[in-house]
Design an enzyme around this catalytic site. Structure first.
Site, PDB file in Angstrom:
ATOM      1  N   ASP A  18       0.855  -1.189   0.000  1.00 20.80           N
ATOM      2  CA  ASP A  18       0.000   0.000   0.000  1.00 20.80           C
ATOM      3  C   ASP A  18       0.892   1.241   0.000  1.00 20.80           C
ATOM      4  OD1 ASP A  18      -2.437   1.378  -0.007  1.00 20.80           O
ATOM      5  OD2 ASP A  18      -2.489   1.528   2.173  1.00 20.80           O
ATOM      6  N   ASP A  53       3.966   2.135   7.906  1.00 23.01           N
ATOM      7  CA  ASP A  53       2.716   1.363   7.846  1.00 23.01           C
ATOM      8  C   ASP A  53       2.744   0.195   6.858  1.00 23.01           C
ATOM      9  OD1 ASP A  53       0.177   0.469   8.226  1.00 23.01           O
ATOM     10  OD2 ASP A  53      -0.834   2.229   7.415  1.00 23.01           O
TER      11      ASP A  53
END
Length: 307
Positions: A187, A204
């Site tokens: 992502d 993340d």
């Protein structure tokens, strides 16, 4: 604060919620110390083993010298539990997201992603396996069609464009060898990168998995009219750290279709979360679905123009 203090820290009551729709993430002030980022994982999305695989990957990347935000290790653990919620703590990284289309920063982003892929080139993460675009699209389509959000009058157009996209993807995937599949961030958009002091830090890894290298690159192309120049900078930076197979550029259309469809299905799945109707109020309008179908048709029309 109770969760953070259960690990021996003392909070100074400065709490700031950070942008995260899937999990709940807070900047937590710590007395006489730099704030920590506390991430509470959405229940039942990932197993403890899958979250631990994410942590182990980021810790290994950090050890290898890749600039990533890795969770704190305390008494040999990085994943903790408090009142039924899994959570982790990560030191705060100061900076801001890269500027869209900035060619110098795109080169740096390519370097960072290349360094990550080079350090993880031999990894096999069994807890986060490769799922093809076809598998992910078929699941997303099922979620949307079984929901009540897609207007019935638009269902035939939605089904038709999805079938056409799946046909194109089916024709594209076989020419790409499975031995090119590697560990990826999964992502890697610009909001998951922090620029600071002429450096970049990758954040993340919640969606990390096995996949193709180009998945982590194409999201940084911010302007269709400048995509060749932007891709050139990304790939040049990438190849300063890791080899890149330019044939993977043919996969970007499939990845665009997948991301567009999966994103909409994700909102449908999360609609009962009280935050989602507030953040995406347009989701239940006919205009949203009309635009969604148009976006999918645009991918078909522009298919095959990335090289």
């Amino acid at each position: 604060m109770d969760a953070v203090e259960s690990l021996g820290f003392y909070c100074d009551h400065r709490l700031y919620p950070l942008n995260s729709y899937e999990n709940r993430v807070y900047q937590v002030g710590i007395e006489n110390a730099t704030p920590l980022i506390a991430k509470f994982y959405r229940p039942k999305r990932w197993s403890a083993a899958q979250i631990q695989a994410e942590h182990d990957a980021t810790l290994a990347l950090k050890k290898a010298g890749v600039d990533v935000a890795a969770p704190l290790l305390m008494r040999g653990k990085s994943l903790f539990e408090h009142q039924g919620f899994y959570f982790s703590l990560t030191p705060k990284v100061i900076g801001e997201a890269p500027e869209p289309g900035n060619l110098n920063q795109l080169f740096q982003i390519g370097e960072l992603i290349g360094a990550m892929h080079q350090a993880s080139r031999d990894w096999q993460i069994e807890q986060r396996p490769y799922l093809s675009a076809i598998q992910r699209i078929e699941r997303a389509c099922k979620v949307v069609l079984e929901s009540s959000y897609l207007p019935k009058s638009m269902t035939p157009a939605y089904v038709q464009v999805v079938e056409q996209l799946l046909l194109r993807i089916t024709q594209t995937l076989p020419s790409h060898q499975s031995n090119s599949i590697r560990f990826i961030h999964g992502d890697c958009h610009r909001s998951n990168i922090i620029a600071h002091d002429d450096a970049m830090t990758l954040l993340d890894f919640d969606d990390c998995r096995m996949g193709y290298a180009v998945q982590d690159l194409w999201l940084h192309v911010s302007d269709a009219n400048e995509r060749r120049a932007q891709l050139s900078e990304l790939i040049e930076g990438y190849e300063s750290q890791c080899d890149f197979d330019s044939r993977e550029l043919d996969l970007i259309d499939a990845m665009m279709a997948e991301r567009t469809l999966v994103y909409t299905a994700w909102i449908a799945e999360r609609w009962l979360d009280p935050a989602f109707p507030i953040i995406f109020p347009h989701f239940i309008s006919e205009e949203f679905w009309r635009q969604h179908i148009q976006d999918l048709n645009d991918i078909l029309v522009k298919w095959g123009q990335w090289r």
